[in-house]
Design a protein around this motif. Structure first.
Motif, PDB file in Angstrom:
ATOM      1  N   VAL A  45      -5.952 -46.512  16.094  1.00 48.99           N
ATOM      2  CA  VAL A  45      -6.246 -45.160  15.608  1.00 48.99           C
ATOM      3  C   VAL A  45      -7.751 -44.925  15.534  1.00 48.99           C
ATOM      4  CG1 VAL A  45      -4.105 -44.955  14.293  1.00 48.99           C
ATOM      5  CG2 VAL A  45      -6.125 -45.952  13.205  1.00 48.99           C
ATOM      6  N   PHE A  46      -8.538 -45.984  15.351  1.00 46.65           N
ATOM      7  CA  PHE A  46      -9.979 -45.817  15.178  1.00 46.65           C
ATOM      8  C   PHE A  46     -10.662 -45.347  16.469  1.00 46.65           C
ATOM      9  CE2 PHE A  46      -8.781 -48.709  11.773  1.00 46.65           C
ATOM     10  CZ  PHE A  46      -9.426 -48.141  10.688  1.00 46.65           C
ATOM     11  N   ALA A  47     -10.021 -45.573  17.608  1.00 50.63           N
ATOM     12  CA  ALA A  47     -10.610 -45.133  18.877  1.00 50.63           C
ATOM     13  C   ALA A  47     -10.628 -43.616  19.003  1.00 50.63           C
ATOM     14  CB  ALA A  47      -9.840 -45.743  20.047  1.00 50.63           C
ATOM     15  N   ALA A  48      -9.774 -42.928  18.250  1.00 50.01           N
ATOM     16  CA  ALA A  48      -9.693 -41.468  18.346  1.00 50.01           C
ATOM     17  C   ALA A  48     -10.578 -40.758  17.334  1.00 50.01           C
ATOM     18  CB  ALA A  48      -8.236 -41.027  18.155  1.00 50.01           C
ATOM     19  N   LEU A  49     -11.236 -41.499  16.435  1.00 48.31           N
ATOM     20  CA  LEU A  49     -12.019 -40.869  15.369  1.00 48.31           C
ATOM     21  C   LEU A  49     -13.452 -40.598  15.822  1.00 48.31           C
ATOM     22  CD1 LEU A  49     -10.843 -43.017  12.328  1.00 48.31           C
ATOM     23  CD2 LEU A  49      -9.767 -40.995  13.348  1.00 48.31           C
ATOM     24  N   PRO A  50     -14.117 -39.610  15.208  1.00 48.64           N
ATOM     25  CA  PRO A  50     -15.524 -39.339  15.553  1.00 48.64           C
ATOM     26  C   PRO A  50     -16.392 -40.558  15.261  1.00 48.64           C
ATOM     27  CG  PRO A  50     -14.597 -37.571  14.207  1.00 48.64           C
ATOM     28  CD  PRO A  50     -13.604 -38.678  14.189  1.00 48.64           C
ATOM     29  N   ARG A  51     -17.339 -40.823  16.140  1.00 53.28           N
ATOM     30  CA  ARG A  51     -18.251 -41.939  15.940  1.00 53.28           C
ATOM     31  C   ARG A  51     -19.322 -41.543  14.934  1.00 53.28           C
ATOM     32  NH1 ARG A  51     -19.267 -44.605  21.947  1.00 53.28           N
ATOM     33  NH2 ARG A  51     -17.052 -45.091  22.392  1.00 53.28           N
ATOM     34  N   MET A  52     -19.850 -42.557  14.238  1.00 49.13           N
ATOM     35  CA  MET A  52     -20.892 -42.292  13.255  1.00 49.13           C
ATOM     36  C   MET A  52     -21.889 -43.439  13.257  1.00 49.13           C
ATOM     37  SD  MET A  52     -19.273 -43.186   9.542  1.00 49.13           S
ATOM     38  CE  MET A  52     -17.817 -42.200   9.735  1.00 49.13           C
ATOM     39  N   ARG A  53     -23.033 -43.168  12.643  1.00 45.98           N
ATOM     40  CA  ARG A  53     -24.075 -44.184  12.493  1.00 45.98           C
ATOM     41  C   ARG A  53     -24.291 -44.442  11.004  1.00 45.98           C
ATOM     42  NH1 ARG A  53     -29.268 -42.511  15.855  1.00 45.98           N
ATOM     43  NH2 ARG A  53     -29.869 -44.606  15.145  1.00 45.98           N
ATOM     44  N   GLY A  54     -24.477 -45.710  10.665  1.00 47.95           N
ATOM     45  CA  GLY A  54     -24.771 -46.057   9.281  1.00 47.95           C
ATOM     46  C   GLY A  54     -23.565 -46.105   8.375  1.00 47.95           C
ATOM     47  N   GLY A  55     -22.369 -46.208   8.916  1.00 47.86           N
ATOM     48  CA  GLY A  55     -21.164 -46.298   8.106  1.00 47.86           C
ATOM     49  C   GLY A  55     -19.961 -46.491   9.002  1.00 47.86           C
ATOM     50  N   ARG A  56     -18.775 -46.449   8.420  1.00 49.76           N
ATOM     51  CA  ARG A  56     -17.568 -46.576   9.213  1.00 49.76           C
ATOM     52  C   ARG A  56     -16.412 -45.878   8.503  1.00 49.76           C
ATOM     53  NH1 ARG A  56     -14.839 -52.573   8.591  1.00 49.76           N
ATOM     54  NH2 ARG A  56     -14.626 -52.578   6.326  1.00 49.76           N
ATOM     55  N   TRP A  57     -15.367 -45.578   9.280  1.00 51.46           N
ATOM     56  CA  TRP A  57     -14.189 -44.924   8.733  1.00 51.46           C
ATOM     57  C   TRP A  57     -13.286 -45.969   8.079  1.00 51.46           C
ATOM     58  CZ3 TRP A  57     -14.605 -40.027   8.131  1.00 51.46           C
ATOM     59  CH2 TRP A  57     -15.278 -39.223   9.066  1.00 51.46           C
ATOM     60  N   ILE A  58     -12.772 -45.630   6.903  1.00 51.45           N
ATOM     61  CA  ILE A  58     -11.853 -46.495   6.170  1.00 51.45           C
ATOM     62  C   ILE A  58     -10.514 -45.781   6.072  1.00 51.45           C
ATOM     63  CG2 ILE A  58     -11.393 -47.651   3.983  1.00 51.45           C
ATOM     64  CD1 ILE A  58     -14.419 -47.718   3.535  1.00 51.45           C
ATOM     65  N   ALA A  59      -9.445 -46.463   6.488  1.00 51.37           N
ATOM     66  CA  ALA A  59      -8.111 -45.870   6.432  1.00 51.37           C
ATOM     67  C   ALA A  59      -7.588 -45.883   5.002  1.00 51.37           C
ATOM     68  CB  ALA A  59      -7.159 -46.626   7.348  1.00 51.37           C
ATOM     69  N   VAL A  60      -7.011 -44.763   4.594  1.00 48.80           N
ATOM     70  CA  VAL A  60      -6.372 -44.665   3.281  1.00 48.80           C
ATOM     71  C   VAL A  60      -4.915 -45.067   3.469  1.00 48.80           C
ATOM     72  CG1 VAL A  60      -5.769 -43.148   1.369  1.00 48.80           C
ATOM     73  CG2 VAL A  60      -7.949 -42.850   2.577  1.00 48.80           C
ATOM     74  N   GLY A  61      -4.608 -46.330   3.223  1.00 48.19           N
ATOM     75  CA  GLY A  61      -3.269 -46.833   3.473  1.00 48.19           C
ATOM     76  C   GLY A  61      -3.037 -47.040   4.967  1.00 48.19           C
ATOM     77  N   ARG A  62      -1.806 -47.254   5.319  1.00 51.27           N
ATOM     78  CA  ARG A  62      -1.452 -47.519   6.716  1.00 51.27           C
ATOM     79  C   ARG A  62      -0.161 -46.806   7.082  1.00 51.27           C
ATOM     80  NH1 ARG A  62      -3.837 -52.183   9.043  1.00 51.27           N
ATOM     81  NH2 ARG A  62      -5.281 -53.228   7.639  1.00 51.27           N
TER      82      ARG A  62
END
Length: 337
Positions: free
Chosen positions: A175-192
């Motif tokens: 799922v992380f491949a479809a999320l917007p890219r960012m600098r200086g942080g990362r996306w955290i999934a809320v549950g699964r």
């Protein structure tokens, strides 16, 4: 004879940009700095050598030096933009989206985190001007306060056939491949959501917010649309509402309603206040039914938008995120006697 003179767009600050299809007229934007990365050519209007190399302004004594990744809380005068009290290092790293607070505690204990060039210790506090590195990488730390920006929050319509993990030995789509890219942080999934489950999945840049959204004390309902193979009798429905025994403890739905369907495929709407691994599927299996399709349609105050297609995401506005954080931080109302 009329001439059609094109006026170049003048950006804020007076810089002159080229009109569509070409470069500015010679002389327009004279003595303006060249775009970064482009060498001058014979057609450029350049200032004299004395003007091209101005003397650098003297550096003020005692001005705190901050890394680029930590400028989110620091003004040009080196002072914090917000009044922030010292906060625990693991909490700040979680707010920056590096990982959960528990993970950060483990990394600190393992010596993977440094503050101002020294190995960090558990329980250590930091301030906005500190340089925090994880594994040698400078982290964009952000403090809470009146002038702090809210973390980012995404609603993602997860399709079936994607795994909620960055690392998969089988190489399945993430799922992380479809999320917007960012600098200086990362996306955290809320549950699964399971590999074969679709629907609403939340992401945030704040480990602290992710933990609040997942913690049972927040009492956020999860609602699913379930297609079942086999007959779900009235007795089985009452059993699911009352509670069934699973290998990891008892579980029950807080609501269960018939949502239609024909033949062997019947749809139901169910809700519960926890998110154990494959819990909905295992509960139906406990009463002799097999789930053939499972879609999460709601998580707390978030409802899957009908117009949000599978594989697409929608980011909340900052005001919406701040309202959510206020709601999560508000004390729960006392039950009526």
């Amino acid at each position: 004879m009329k001439t059609n003179k094109r006026t170049p767009f003048r950006a804020p600050g007076g810089a002159v940009e080229a009109p569509a299809g070409g470069r500015p007229r010679r002389g327009a934007g004279r003595n303006q700095p060249l775009p970064a990365g482009r060498a001058p050519d014979a057609g450029d209007d350049l200032p004299d050598a004395a003007e091209a190399a101005p003397k650098p302004a003297p550096r003020r004594q005692g001005k705190p030096q901050t890394g680029r990744a930590n400028r989110g809380n620091i003004g040009r005068n080196g002072k914090p933009l917000i009044e922030a009290k010292p906060e625990r290092l693991q909490k700040i790293l979680a707010q920056a989206g590096v990982g959960s607070r528990r993970e950060m505690e483990e990394w600190i204990a393992a010596g993977k985190v440094s503050v101002n060039g020294e190995v960090a210790t558990l329980g250590q506090s930091v301030i906005p001007t500190d340089k925090v590195k994880v594994g040698g990488r400078l982290i964009n730390i952000r403090f809470t306060g009146a002038g702090a920006r809210a973390p980012r929050v995404l609603m993602y319509h997860k399709p079936e056939g994607e795994i909620v993990s960055r690392d998969d030995p089988d190489g399945r789509p993430s799922v992380f491949a479809a999320l917007p890219r960012m600098r200086g942080g990362r996306w955290i999934a809320v549950g699964r959501l399971d590999f074969n489950t679709s629907g609403l999945l939340l992401f945030t840049t704040s480990g602290e917010l992710a933990n609040k959204l997942m913690h049972p004390s927040s009492e956020l309902v999860r609602e699913y649309a379930v297609r079942v193979l086999g007959e779900l009798t009235d007795e089985a429905q009452q059993q699911l509402l009352k509670g069934v025994e699973l290998e990891d403890g008892p579980a029950n739905f807080s609501s269960l309603t018939d949502a239609g369907g024909e033949g062997a495929n019947k749809w139901y709407r169910v809700s519960l206040f926890e998110g154990r691994n494959r819990e909905v599927r295992r509960m139906f299996e406990a009463v002799g039914c097999t789930v053939s399709r499972l879609i999460r349609v709601r998580y707390g105050p978030f409802v899957l938008p009908p117009q949000l297609k599978r594989g697409r995401c929608h980011e909340l506005e900052e005001a919406e995120v701040k309202a959510l954080m206020r709601e999560l931080g508000a004390p729960k109302a006392a039950p009526k006697p």
